[in-house]
Design an enzyme around this catalytic site. Structure first.
Site, PDB file in Angstrom:
ATOM      1  N   ASP A   3     -14.941  21.060  -0.860  1.00  0.00           N
ATOM      2  CA  ASP A   3     -15.230  23.028  -1.273  1.00  0.00           C
ATOM      3  C   ASP A   3     -16.868  22.699  -0.597  1.00  0.00           C
ATOM      4  O   ASP A   3     -17.454  22.637  -2.013  1.00  0.00           O
ATOM      5  CB  ASP A   3     -15.005  23.030  -2.280  1.00  0.00           C
ATOM      6  CG  ASP A   3     -15.144  24.367  -2.392  1.00  0.00           C
ATOM      7  OD1 ASP A   3     -15.232  25.119  -1.127  1.00  0.00           O
ATOM      8  OD2 ASP A   3     -14.856  24.803  -3.262  1.00  0.00           O
ATOM      9  N   LYS A  10     -22.458  26.898  -0.793  1.00  0.00           N
ATOM     10  CA  LYS A  10     -22.565  26.760  -1.922  1.00  0.00           C
ATOM     11  C   LYS A  10     -24.057  26.291  -1.818  1.00  0.00           C
ATOM     12  O   LYS A  10     -24.983  26.278  -0.951  1.00  0.00           O
ATOM     13  CB  LYS A  10     -21.912  25.614  -2.320  1.00  0.00           C
ATOM     14  CG  LYS A  10     -20.476  26.091  -2.667  1.00  0.00           C
ATOM     15  CD  LYS A  10     -19.515  24.755  -3.573  1.00  0.00           C
ATOM     16  CE  LYS A  10     -18.772  24.526  -3.606  1.00  0.00           C
ATOM     17  NZ  LYS A  10     -18.196  25.849  -5.018  1.00  0.00           N
ATOM     18  N   ASP A  80     -15.911  31.682  -1.415  1.00  0.00           N
ATOM     19  CA  ASP A  80     -15.895  30.335  -1.553  1.00  0.00           C
ATOM     20  C   ASP A  80     -14.780  30.469  -2.771  1.00  0.00           C
ATOM     21  O   ASP A  80     -14.690  29.408  -3.786  1.00  0.00           O
ATOM     22  CB  ASP A  80     -17.133  29.791  -2.166  1.00  0.00           C
ATOM     23  CG  ASP A  80     -17.461  29.255  -3.182  1.00  0.00           C
ATOM     24  OD1 ASP A  80     -16.879  27.913  -2.830  1.00  0.00           O
ATOM     25  OD2 ASP A  80     -18.481  28.327  -4.194  1.00  0.00           O
ATOM     26  N   ARG A  84      -8.122  30.168  -5.207  1.00  0.00           N
ATOM     27  CA  ARG A  84      -6.668  30.368  -5.759  1.00  0.00           C
ATOM     28  C   ARG A  84      -6.354  31.501  -4.759  1.00  0.00           C
ATOM     29  O   ARG A  84      -5.515  31.423  -4.627  1.00  0.00           O
ATOM     30  CB  ARG A  84      -7.696  31.874  -6.864  1.00  0.00           C
ATOM     31  CG  ARG A  84      -8.027  32.530  -5.758  1.00  0.00           C
ATOM     32  CD  ARG A  84      -9.295  33.423  -6.764  1.00  0.00           C
ATOM     33  NE  ARG A  84     -10.463  32.839  -6.930  1.00  0.00           N
ATOM     34  CZ  ARG A  84     -11.972  33.010  -7.925  1.00  0.00           C
ATOM     35  NH1 ARG A  84     -11.512  34.475  -8.107  1.00  0.00           N
ATOM     36  NH2 ARG A  84     -12.193  32.641  -8.138  1.00  0.00           N
TER      37      ARG A  84
END
Length: 235
Positions: A3, A10, A80, A84
């Site tokens: 990720d 990030k 990001d 979910r």
């Protein structure tokens, strides 16, 4: 899978350990493998959504509106917050396939690490009896859980002007709003637990036993729940 944050990239420090972001999927595989080897007499379905969150010409964008598997629309405010999105579709799919009780695991939020550190898994759900049973099972196998609140006021943070909901609730209560996002994809009357394992899923430094790396958190608790004191009609 890895990720990067997608277009909401990030920072360098947060990229370093993102190979551990598949810990929820690994835990689900671990549970199924253990059930096979131990021959537990239970009927369990594992749904494992696998994606790679990397910027590319095919990457989804901030302010995109996505139509989810169940037809609900989601305004993307942060790429990001992708875990979910895939978990929501997985929950919908699991229910479509006949699941009557749900547990999801994910390294879902840095906010949960901020709240609970690397000591406890955050838990949120829609059925207190189901959560109490899981909490008891986890305690018996020495996995530490902490229940997060799920007040309706938190759900309002997910309201969108252009879609059914947003994929983030803003800077406050991030672990709670992430869990309540998933709640929107669980049928009324279906007991559901969400476990945010972002803190205890991975040891960056050796613990008191010398373990470094993936911990398999959640596997023992789920197995113990399935093994002990579960009436046959609840399985």
């Amino acid at each position: 899978t890895y990720d990067s944050g997608g277009l909401s990239l990030k920072s360098h420090a947060n990229l370093e350990f993102m190979k551990d972001d598949m810990a929820g999927a690994a835990a689900a595989v671990g549970v199924m493998r253990a059930l096979m080897l131990l021959k537990y007499p239970v009927n369990v379905l594992a749904v494992i959504p696998l994606v790679e969150n990397i910027p590319s010409g095919m990457a989804y964008h901030v302010d995109d509106i996505l139509t989810m598997y169940n037809g609900k629309t989601v305004e993307v405010k942060n790429t990001d917050a992708e875990g979910r999105l895939i978990l929501a579709d997985a929950l919908t799919y699991a229910q479509e396939k006949g699941a009557t009780r749900l547990i999801d695991l994910a390294t879902l939020t840095g906010a949960c690490v901020t709240a609970l550190g690397t000591v406890r898994t955050g838990m949120i759900g829609n059925d207190q009896e189901w959560m109490n049973r899981f909490f008891s099972a986890a305690t018996e196998v020495h996995e530490k859980i902490w229940q997060l609140p799920a007040d309706e006021e938190y759900e309002k943070l997910l309201e969108s002007d252009v879609a059914d909901l947003k994929n983030v609730g803003g800077p406050e209560a991030g672990a709670i709003t992430a869990g309540l996002f998933l709640k929107q994809f669980v049928h009324d009357g279906t007991p559901w637990i969400h476990l945010d394992i972002a803190g205890p899923a991975f040891n960056e430094k050796a613990d008191e036993t010398g373990l470094i790396g993936a911990t398999g958190v959640g596997i023992k608790s789920i197995l113990h729940l399935l093994q002990g004191g579960v009436a046959s009609h609840d399985r």
